[in-house]
Scaffold this active site. Structure first.
Site, PDB file in Angstrom:
ATOM      1  N   GLU A 112      -5.965  20.966  42.743  1.00 36.74           N
ATOM      2  CA  GLU A 112      -7.070  21.553  41.955  1.00 36.74           C
ATOM      3  C   GLU A 112      -8.165  22.162  42.836  1.00 36.74           C
ATOM      4  OE1 GLU A 112      -8.430  18.712  38.981  1.00 36.74           O
ATOM      5  OE2 GLU A 112      -6.550  18.910  37.881  1.00 36.74           O
ATOM      6  N   GLU A 172       0.280  17.797  36.215  1.00 38.44           N
ATOM      7  CA  GLU A 172      -0.640  16.849  35.550  1.00 38.44           C
ATOM      8  C   GLU A 172      -0.738  17.250  34.094  1.00 38.44           C
ATOM      9  OE1 GLU A 172      -4.453  15.798  37.191  1.00 38.44           O
ATOM     10  OE2 GLU A 172      -3.723  16.083  39.241  1.00 38.44           O
TER      11      GLU A 172
HETATM   12  O1  AHR Z   1      -5.387  12.529  36.911  1.00 35.65           O
HETATM   13  C1  AHR Z   1      -6.757  12.364  37.063  1.00 35.65           C
HETATM   14  C2  AHR Z   1      -7.405  13.538  37.766  1.00 35.65           C
HETATM   15  O2  AHR Z   1      -7.359  14.661  36.939  1.00 35.65           O
HETATM   16  C3  AHR Z   1      -6.768  13.995  39.056  1.00 35.65           C
HETATM   17  O3  AHR Z   1      -7.199  13.282  40.150  1.00 35.65           O
HETATM   18  C4  AHR Z   1      -7.231  15.425  39.156  1.00 35.65           C
HETATM   19  O4  AHR Z   1      -6.296  16.211  39.847  1.00 35.65           O
HETATM   20  C5  AHR Z   1      -7.416  15.848  37.708  1.00 35.65           C
HETATM   21  O5  AHR Z   1      -8.641  16.459  37.525  1.00 35.65           O
END
Ligand code: AHR
Length: 508
Positions: free
Chosen positions: A181, A300
């Site tokens: 990210e 994610e």
């Molecule tokens: O999964 C929790 C968080 O969400 C992770 O660390 C990040 O990559 C995202 O913003």
């Protein structure tokens, strides 16, 4: 069923054909994620002293649940954590490992678990590691050294260091994420798309020079809500395109306004997100006259909102505090089911995906310190798709009654995809009825599957959309008493209001 309820029955028709193939499903679409965050590692997968701990301190009860899910790949060690992580802190004798202030989540990292222990755990639960490198505070040097440490057989500084740590054989980690990210201002070392592209390209080059068998994931946007989406993808991929194999997507949803009709339609937003990323990748492909088609790693995804207010109350600088511990309810399981179906519908391009995360932190598996391990509601759609969703994704032709919600129009009540496993001669239909009030009558043409019979119709349903599972009580769990019937090449089924369904067929 009473006459009154029959009037309200919603209708959907579906045609399945073994020739309507979307793609062979890459099993890594059922991946997950463990970050050094909260109680994911410490108190989650690892709790020495627990009655279930093995000789390395890994909880056997948690390993059993992970194995039940048949998770094929687990992303590690972050997440936001990775952008401040020195991987060298987590290898070598445990007594020499430093405790660090962990700035992404404001906790203390003890480094008791690091790369080698995680690789051991992965083996124990029959999964692969998807390793992320730090492109925040670190860069190409630390990244290439980590690839050498993990994957080079021996006879060099970093590979021999691994051997001296007790690991003669390389870990052979195939999949690597180029940072996390990096488009987000909250990220340690956040940068703009062009700077990221340049840094990621240089890291990619040397990482592949160390081991040309690895696959690389370029960072995409943190969510569709980012102002820089999809320009981030276009700009960064313009630089990294030929050096990488995937671009990442991240997305979490929530229902903070208790508008469940809109909430269950959020997978339509996910669908739009995936389509936009595919278009952006293909635009870069065209611009470069490239022969390569970039694949997507949705590394994610989940529901995340229940724990937001509790997290604001947490004191900083604790070891393994209860962070991001969303307690999932029944409606969350329905949206998770819709999200899984959506990704399967794009399995020609979405080759990897990680439910974020796996244990305690926004997770299907929860534990209590010193206590038990249990299944959250979202465990079930994840389990069913992972276990029965291997093979070829089939594109169903669907016509379904629809509804309008505050946020979405023309939302089909039926969300569905099917998977055909030629080897075991099995067909599985995954289906969600989004109607909160009415049953859905499903009429499904399966004439191309002559000689097949119904195995079971699994249903996850609950009158209370907000029902949750706890250590003491599992209120939300599936049963196999669905009423699907297969006759004359046709399945007829009544899908309960607000339900997740798995209809399984197999050759007689
Ligand atoms: O999964 C929790 C968080 O969400 C992770 O660390 C990040 O990559 C995202 O913003």
């Amino acid at each position: 069923m009473s006459a009154g309820r029959r009037i309200n029955l919603k209708q959907a028709r579906m045609l399945l054909d073994k020739d309507f193939v979307i793609s062979e499903i890459d099993k890594r679409i059922y991946g997950s994620f463990i970050e050094h965050l909260g109680r994911a590692v410490y108190g989650g997968i690892y709790e020495p002293g627990h009655s279930e701990a093995d000789e390395q301190g890994f909880r056997r009860d948690v390993m059993e649940l992970v194995k039940e899910l048949q998770v094929p790949i687990v992303r590690y060690p972050g997440g936001n954590f990775v952008s401040g992580y020195n991987w060298e802190d987590g290898v070598g004798p445990k007594e020499d490992r430093p405790k660090r202030l962990e700035l992404a989540w404001k906790m203390i990292e003890t480094n008791e678990v690091g790369t080698n222990e995680f690789a051991d755990w992965a083996k124990k639960v029959n999964t692969e590691v998807m390793m992320a490198v730090n492109l925040g505070t670190r860069g190409i040097d630390a990244a290439r050294n980590l690839v050498e440490y993990c994957n080079h057989p021996g006879g060099t500084y970093w590979s021999d260091l691994r051997k001296s740590h007790g690991y003669q054989e390389p870990h052979k980690i195939k999949t690597w994420c180029l940072g996390n990210e990096m488009d987000g201002p909250w990220q340690i070392g956040h940068m703009n798309a062009e700077d990221y592209g340049k840094k990621a390209l240089e890291a990619a080059k040397v990482m592949k020079w160390v081991d040309d068998s690895i696959e690389l994931v370029s960072c995409g946007s943190s969510s569709t809500g980012m102002k820089t989406f999809p320009e981030w993808e276009a700009t960064s991929l313009d630089i990294t395109y030929e050096a990488v194999d995937y671009v990442s997507l991240h997305q979490y949803y929530g229902n903070p306004n208790n508008d469940t009709e809109s909430y269950l339609a959020k997978s339509l937003d996910m669908d739009h997100f995936i389509k936009t990323v595919i278009s952006t990748c293909d635009y870069i492909k065209a611009k470069k006259r490239s022969k390569k088609t970039l694949m997507l790693s949705f590394d994610e995804w989940n529901v995340w909102y229940h724990s937001h207010s509790a997290d604001k109350q947490l004191k900083p600088w604790q070891v393994a505090p209860p962070q991001l511990e969303d307690v999932y309810n029944f409606e969350d399981a329905l949206l998770v089911g819709c999200m899984l179906i959506t990704m399967l519908k794009h399995s020609d391009r979405v080759k990897m995906a990680c439910m974020a995360q796996l244990v305690n932190v926004i997770a299907p598996i929860m534990t209590s310190n010193g206590g038990g391990a249990w299944k959250q509601t979202i465990f079930y759609p994840y389990l069913h798709t992972s276990v029965y969703g291997r093979g070829k994704a089939l594109q169903p032709v669907i016509s379904s009654d629809k509804y309008d919600s505050k946020e979405f129009t023309d939302v089909p009540y039926l969300e569905s995809v099917s998977v055909y496993d030629e080897e075991s001669e099995a067909v599985t239909i995954f289906a969600v009825n989004r109607s909160l009030t009415d049953e859905l009558h499903l009429d499904c043409d399966v004439r191309s599957f002559a000689g097949y019979q119904l195995v079971e119709h699994i249903v996850l349903e609950n009158d209370d959309l907000k029902a949750v599972n706890t250590e003491q009580c599992e209120q939300v769990k599936p049963h196999s008493n669905g009423n699907a019937l297969l006759q004359d090449g046709k399945i007829e089924a009544t899908l309960a209001k607000a339900s997740w369904n798995v209809i399984r067929l197999a050759k007689k």
